[in-house]
Design a protein around this motif. Structure first.
Motif, PDB file in Angstrom:
ATOM      1  N   MET A  22       3.312  10.166  -7.361  1.00 56.18           N
ATOM      2  CA  MET A  22       4.409   9.824  -8.258  1.00 56.18           C
ATOM      3  C   MET A  22       3.900   9.620  -9.688  1.00 56.18           C
ATOM      4  SD  MET A  22       6.618   7.241  -5.909  1.00 56.18           S
ATOM      5  CE  MET A  22       7.912   7.909  -4.861  1.00 56.18           C
ATOM      6  N   PRO A  23       4.777   9.882 -10.669  1.00 55.51           N
ATOM      7  CA  PRO A  23       4.332   9.795 -12.064  1.00 55.51           C
ATOM      8  C   PRO A  23       3.994   8.357 -12.446  1.00 55.51           C
ATOM      9  CG  PRO A  23       6.715  10.035 -11.951  1.00 55.51           C
ATOM     10  CD  PRO A  23       6.199  10.208 -10.547  1.00 55.51           C
ATOM     11  N   GLY A  24       2.863   8.175 -13.107  1.00 52.88           N
ATOM     12  CA  GLY A  24       2.483   6.847 -13.589  1.00 52.88           C
ATOM     13  C   GLY A  24       1.926   5.949 -12.497  1.00 52.88           C
ATOM     14  N   ILE A  25       1.754   6.484 -11.288  1.00 57.22           N
ATOM     15  CA  ILE A  25       1.228   5.676 -10.186  1.00 57.22           C
ATOM     16  C   ILE A  25      -0.202   6.119  -9.887  1.00 57.22           C
ATOM     17  CG2 ILE A  25       1.552   4.986  -7.768  1.00 57.22           C
ATOM     18  CD1 ILE A  25       3.833   4.059  -9.506  1.00 57.22           C
ATOM     19  N   GLY A  26      -1.150   5.271 -10.213  1.00 56.85           N
ATOM     20  CA  GLY A  26      -2.551   5.550  -9.905  1.00 56.85           C
ATOM     21  C   GLY A  26      -2.870   5.093  -8.498  1.00 56.85           C
ATOM     22  N   ARG A  27      -4.134   5.253  -8.141  1.00 60.83           N
ATOM     23  CA  ARG A  27      -4.577   4.899  -6.800  1.00 60.83           C
ATOM     24  C   ARG A  27      -4.302   3.423  -6.457  1.00 60.83           C
ATOM     25  NH1 ARG A  27      -5.591   8.050  -3.157  1.00 60.83           N
ATOM     26  NH2 ARG A  27      -6.140   6.840  -1.330  1.00 60.83           N
TER      27      ARG A  27
END
Lengths: 203, 203
Positions: A22-27
């Protein structure tokens, strides 16, 4: 903890992968969101699943302007107060939301769902240009406001459409370009300043 | 755009509400995630839904330590190399992951699923304390490492459990407290410094 495994098991590992797309969602955020799902009540998880499913089932393209809506006609196209002879052409459905938020446009929209990009195999037939031409005919459109992105592709798409409409009696305009309201000159790049100078207005 | 409506329709508005409940997701991020779902292929959305559903169906509590797992016994409890007579007591499943990441603990865990909080109606019967007592008996546990949070509730819970085990021949320890490795003294608060002084170690 590597990317394929998770102490709780593979289902959590897989959910982390999904969230990480998802956009803007890092690990780290994806792990936190997966932990949230793990801790959710079953009924809350069912509600989240149902909300996603419902969006995928309900959302479709407006039959006139191709914006996204849950109905045959979007709220703007079905509003009799909106001027159907004044049409603002945008690339993406979300651009309609941005422009609507300005409250500055009394007309209707047309969503191309992309921009021309011959190198990526996106020609006019992949966009909603045919439908725009029919609409111009049927509704007697008098002005098209080109609000494609100020990029090579966006400008090229606007140019292509304006060429198609040569000698058809439709006025073609585009969004004004210049310095951004609320910004400082120091941070404007040279293209913005050149646009602002070229388009200078009487005070 | 207010909180109840969205130009695309109520299903997107509802999905934004769902995403906004997630940790670290503000309104703007929730809108971006909903837009992502709107733009997803149907098959990708189905895959996301399936991943959430699978987590809710698969994840359960380990029958021994109450950590989260997809099996009857978690990976740690079913690992014959782990010392079952040395048990680290934590509040939450995610604490197991944090402690495991340190690689410094050869024993097993016990997850309380909370801490005692009489004001919020959380007494010993709401935690997994009974199961811990049975386990101490059955496995001949010799040492309990209290790794509850260093808060009023966490400390109180550790104290309560240690009182229950008075004269049962189980050694009770707790995580060392002091200054954080890698931090600077300047930013340590007075409780941290008092802990560090009280627990000072031979150089």
């Amino acid at each position: 903890m590597d990317e394929q495994t998770h102490p709780y098991g593979p289902s959590v590992a897989r959910l982390i992968e999904e969230f990480a797309l998802m956009p803007g969602i890092g690990r780290k955020s994806a792990e936190r969101l997966a932990q949230y799902v793990v801790n959710m009540k079953k009924s809350s998880a069912a509600s989240l699943i149902q909300a996603i499913d419902s969006v995928k089932r309900s959302i479709r393209r407006c039959e006139v302007c191709h914006a996204l809506t849950e109905k045959e006609l979007c709220d703007i196209c079905s509003d009799p107060r909106r001027d159907r002879t004044l049409v603002c052409v945008v690339e993406q459905p979300k651009d309609v939301i941005s422009l609507e938020a300005s409250g500055a446009f009394p007309g209707t929209f047309h969503v191309l769902h992309g921009s021309l990009s011959p190198l990526n195999g996106i020609g006019p037939e992949k966009l909603t240009i045919n439908s725009l031409l029919k609409r111009i005919e049927a509704d007697g459109v008098t002005e098209l406001v080109m609000a494609t992105n100020p990029t090579l592709e966006g400008d090229g798409t606007a140019l292509y459409i304006s060429n198609l409409l040569d000698n058809r009696g439709v006025r073609i305009t585009r969004l004004a370009r210049g310095i951004a309201s609320g910004s400082v000159l120091e941070f404007a790049n040279k293209e913005m300043l050149a646009d602002a100078l070229r388009g200078r207005q009487a005070f």
